[in-house]
Write a protein that holds these residues in place. Structure first.
Motif, PDB file in Angstrom:
ATOM      1  N   GLY A 145       0.806  -1.217   0.000  1.00  0.00           N
ATOM      2  CA  GLY A 145       0.000   0.000   0.000  1.00  0.00           C
ATOM      3  C   GLY A 145       0.836   1.263   0.000  1.00  0.00           C
ATOM      4  O   GLY A 145       0.611   2.179  -0.813  1.00  0.00           O
ATOM      5  N   PHE A 146       1.821   1.348   0.886  1.00  0.00           N
ATOM      6  CA  PHE A 146       2.651   2.557   0.975  1.00  0.00           C
ATOM      7  C   PHE A 146       3.630   2.650  -0.187  1.00  0.00           C
ATOM      8  O   PHE A 146       3.932   3.760  -0.663  1.00  0.00           O
ATOM      9  N   ALA A 147       4.127   1.507  -0.680  1.00  0.00           N
ATOM     10  CA  ALA A 147       5.050   1.538  -1.816  1.00  0.00           C
ATOM     11  C   ALA A 147       4.335   2.003  -3.078  1.00  0.00           C
ATOM     12  O   ALA A 147       4.924   2.692  -3.924  1.00  0.00           O
ATOM     13  N   ARG A 148       3.097   1.646  -3.214  1.00  0.00           N
ATOM     14  CA  ARG A 148       2.349   1.971  -4.431  1.00  0.00           C
ATOM     15  C   ARG A 148       1.723   3.358  -4.383  1.00  0.00           C
ATOM     16  O   ARG A 148       1.664   4.067  -5.387  1.00  0.00           O
ATOM     17  N   HIS A 149       1.237   3.768  -3.211  1.00  0.00           N
ATOM     18  CA  HIS A 149       0.458   5.014  -3.123  1.00  0.00           C
ATOM     19  C   HIS A 149       1.070   6.065  -2.205  1.00  0.00           C
ATOM     20  O   HIS A 149       0.584   7.199  -2.190  1.00  0.00           O
ATOM     21  N   GLY A 150       2.100   5.711  -1.456  1.00  0.00           N
ATOM     22  CA  GLY A 150       2.663   6.679  -0.522  1.00  0.00           C
ATOM     23  C   GLY A 150       1.656   7.047   0.563  1.00  0.00           C
ATOM     24  O   GLY A 150       0.857   6.206   1.007  1.00  0.00           O
ATOM     25  N   LEU A 151       1.661   8.302   0.959  1.00  0.00           N
ATOM     26  CA  LEU A 151       0.725   8.748   1.990  1.00  0.00           C
ATOM     27  C   LEU A 151      -0.715   8.750   1.502  1.00  0.00           C
ATOM     28  O   LEU A 151      -1.643   8.813   2.316  1.00  0.00           O
ATOM     29  N   HIS A 152      -0.902   8.683   0.194  1.00  0.00           N
ATOM     30  CA  HIS A 152      -2.266   8.621  -0.348  1.00  0.00           C
ATOM     31  C   HIS A 152      -2.964   7.320   0.066  1.00  0.00           C
ATOM     32  O   HIS A 152      -4.185   7.203  -0.053  1.00  0.00           O
ATOM     33  N   PHE A 153      -2.182   6.375   0.585  1.00  0.00           N
ATOM     34  CA  PHE A 153      -2.756   5.116   1.061  1.00  0.00           C
ATOM     35  C   PHE A 153      -3.766   5.360   2.181  1.00  0.00           C
ATOM     36  O   PHE A 153      -4.706   4.581   2.364  1.00  0.00           O
ATOM     37  N   PHE A 154      -3.586   6.455   2.927  1.00  0.00           N
ATOM     38  CA  PHE A 154      -4.515   6.774   4.012  1.00  0.00           C
ATOM     39  C   PHE A 154      -5.902   7.125   3.508  1.00  0.00           C
ATOM     40  O   PHE A 154      -6.862   7.153   4.287  1.00  0.00           O
ATOM     41  N   SER A 155      -6.022   7.409   2.209  1.00  0.00           N
ATOM     42  CA  SER A 155      -7.351   7.699   1.656  1.00  0.00           C
ATOM     43  C   SER A 155      -8.245   6.466   1.693  1.00  0.00           C
ATOM     44  O   SER A 155      -9.457   6.567   1.503  1.00  0.00           O
ATOM     45  N   LEU A 156      -7.643   5.296   1.951  1.00  0.00           N
ATOM     46  CA  LEU A 156      -8.416   4.067   2.080  1.00  0.00           C
ATOM     47  C   LEU A 156      -9.433   4.167   3.213  1.00  0.00           C
ATOM     48  O   LEU A 156     -10.486   3.527   3.175  1.00  0.00           O
ATOM     49  N   PHE A 157      -9.140   5.014   4.205  1.00  0.00           N
ATOM     50  CA  PHE A 157      -9.998   5.114   5.383  1.00  0.00           C
ATOM     51  C   PHE A 157     -11.108   6.145   5.221  1.00  0.00           C
ATOM     52  O   PHE A 157     -11.921   6.327   6.129  1.00  0.00           O
ATOM     53  N   VAL A 158     -11.138   6.803   4.066  1.00  0.00           N
ATOM     54  CA  VAL A 158     -12.197   7.785   3.801  1.00  0.00           C
ATOM     55  C   VAL A 158     -12.846   7.430   2.470  1.00  0.00           C
ATOM     56  O   VAL A 158     -12.238   7.628   1.411  1.00  0.00           O
ATOM     57  N   PRO A 159     -14.056   6.860   2.474  1.00  0.00           N
ATOM     58  CA  PRO A 159     -14.730   6.515   1.221  1.00  0.00           C
ATOM     59  C   PRO A 159     -14.828   7.707   0.288  1.00  0.00           C
ATOM     60  O   PRO A 159     -15.050   8.843   0.720  1.00  0.00           O
ATOM     61  N   HIS A 160     -14.654   7.435  -1.011  1.00  0.00           N
ATOM     62  CA  HIS A 160     -14.673   8.499  -2.011  1.00  0.00           C
ATOM     63  C   HIS A 160     -16.014   9.238  -1.995  1.00  0.00           C
ATOM     64  O   HIS A 160     -17.077   8.624  -1.984  1.00  0.00           O
ATOM     65  N   GLY A 161     -15.943  10.566  -2.001  1.00  0.00           N
ATOM     66  CA  GLY A 161     -17.144  11.388  -2.040  1.00  0.00           C
ATOM     67  C   GLY A 161     -17.757  11.677  -0.681  1.00  0.00           C
ATOM     68  O   GLY A 161     -18.825  12.298  -0.605  1.00  0.00           O
ATOM     69  N   THR A 162     -17.102  11.246   0.401  1.00  0.00           N
ATOM     70  CA  THR A 162     -17.653  11.477   1.739  1.00  0.00           C
ATOM     71  C   THR A 162     -17.441  12.933   2.148  1.00  0.00           C
ATOM     72  O   THR A 162     -16.315  13.440   2.066  1.00  0.00           O
ATOM     73  N   PRO A 163     -18.477  13.641   2.575  1.00  0.00           N
ATOM     74  CA  PRO A 163     -18.317  15.025   3.045  1.00  0.00           C
ATOM     75  C   PRO A 163     -17.342  15.084   4.218  1.00  0.00           C
ATOM     76  O   PRO A 163     -17.237  14.137   5.005  1.00  0.00           O
ATOM     77  N   TRP A 164     -16.640  16.215   4.369  1.00  0.00           N
ATOM     78  CA  TRP A 164     -15.583  16.312   5.383  1.00  0.00           C
ATOM     79  C   TRP A 164     -16.123  16.133   6.792  1.00  0.00           C
ATOM     80  O   TRP A 164     -15.463  15.539   7.649  1.00  0.00           O
ATOM     81  N   TYR A 165     -17.358  16.615   7.046  1.00  0.00           N
ATOM     82  CA  TYR A 165     -17.892  16.497   8.392  1.00  0.00           C
ATOM     83  C   TYR A 165     -18.287  15.053   8.723  1.00  0.00           C
ATOM     84  O   TYR A 165     -18.364  14.679   9.887  1.00  0.00           O
TER      85      TYR A 165
END
Length: 261
Positions: A145-165
């Motif tokens: 995960g980190f080798a392929r995406h770097g810190l962007h790997f943490f986006s795994l914990f936020v579903p795409h399109g989820t409002p910030w709140y």
């Protein structure tokens, strides 16, 4: 193994013991060759023989070769379905994981208990082994995960399109769920194999004790023996299912690391 006043001790089968009867301690470290290590070697040897015998590449495959090819094809299709084309590079690892767990589970069901002084040892009934397999798989997921995406790997914990709140609440939950994965992966296999073997020994205890209990005891023994046959058949199924589930979840976790779904 006879337990005081209870015929059979269902927990004795999980006891790790030195094969020579006494610990071998060198420099303050116990380096004894145990029954657990023995059955690990037996598992590797049997698995090696199975794979070697099925890799003949005959034009018209025999049953042995067909069995090996069926196993490899099964895992390859699973990786292709769950990850896609990039899953092929991880197929050897997941295949090795699946086969090792499957053979370890099945070898632990070999009825060695009918030989006095012998009993099978199921290495996957120890949390130490299942935890190592689970954390090793989890470590591979993190590295990929980190080798392929770097810190962007943490986006795994936020579903795409989820409002910030909403993400403020969802991210910690997803993160904790992610961290629990290796624990649930190891515990699932450990609990399933331990529970089944305890149940078999409990019914075996009923069989032994019932023989000395008159007509009613013989009835209990007969019914308990029937239950042993049924539970043994169920354990064969559970052995295969648990190996499959472990491999399946590993492939799904790798998919998350690769594709960030």
């Amino acid at each position: 193994m006879a337990a005081e006043g209870s015929g059979i001790d269902p927990m004795h089968q999980f006891l790790v013991e030195p094969l020579l009867g006494r610990p071998l301690v060198i420099g303050g470290y116990d380096i004894s060759f145990t029954n657990s290590a023995l059955f690990m070697f037996i598992t590797l040897i049997v698995l090696g023989v199975f794979m070697y015998g099925g890799m003949k590449r005959a034009l018209v495959p025999g049953r042995w070769q067909a069995a090996v090819e069926g196993m490899t094809g099964f895992v390859t299709n699973m990786m292709q379905t769950n990850i896609g084309p990039e899953g092929r590079k991880f197929t050897p690892y997941v295949f090795s994981l699946f086969m090792f767990i499957l053979f370890a589970n099945l070898i632990g069901l070999v009825p060695l208990g009918i030989v006095p002084g012998w009993h099978p040892f199921t290495i996957t009934s120890h949390i130490s082994l299942t935890a190592i397999l689970a954390f090793f798989s989890f470590g591979i997921v993190l590295v990929v995960g980190f080798a392929r995406h770097g810190l962007h790997f943490f986006s795994l914990f936020v579903p795409h399109g989820t409002p910030w709140y909403i993400a403020i609440l969802v991210a910690p939950i997803e993160f904790m769920s992610f961290l629990v994965r290796p624990f649930s992966l190891g515990l699932r296999l450990f609990v399933a194999m331990t529970a089944g073997h305890i149940l078999l020994d409990v019914f075996a205890s009923f069989v032994v004790q019932g023989i000395h209990g008159g007509p009613l005891g013989w009835t209990v023994s007969a019914l308990s023996f029937v239950m042993i046959v049924g539970v043994s058949a169920l354990e064969l199924l559970v052995s295969a299912i648990q190996a499959y589930v472990f491999a399946l979840l590993t492939s799904l976790y790798l998919n998350d690391a690769i594709n960030l779904h």
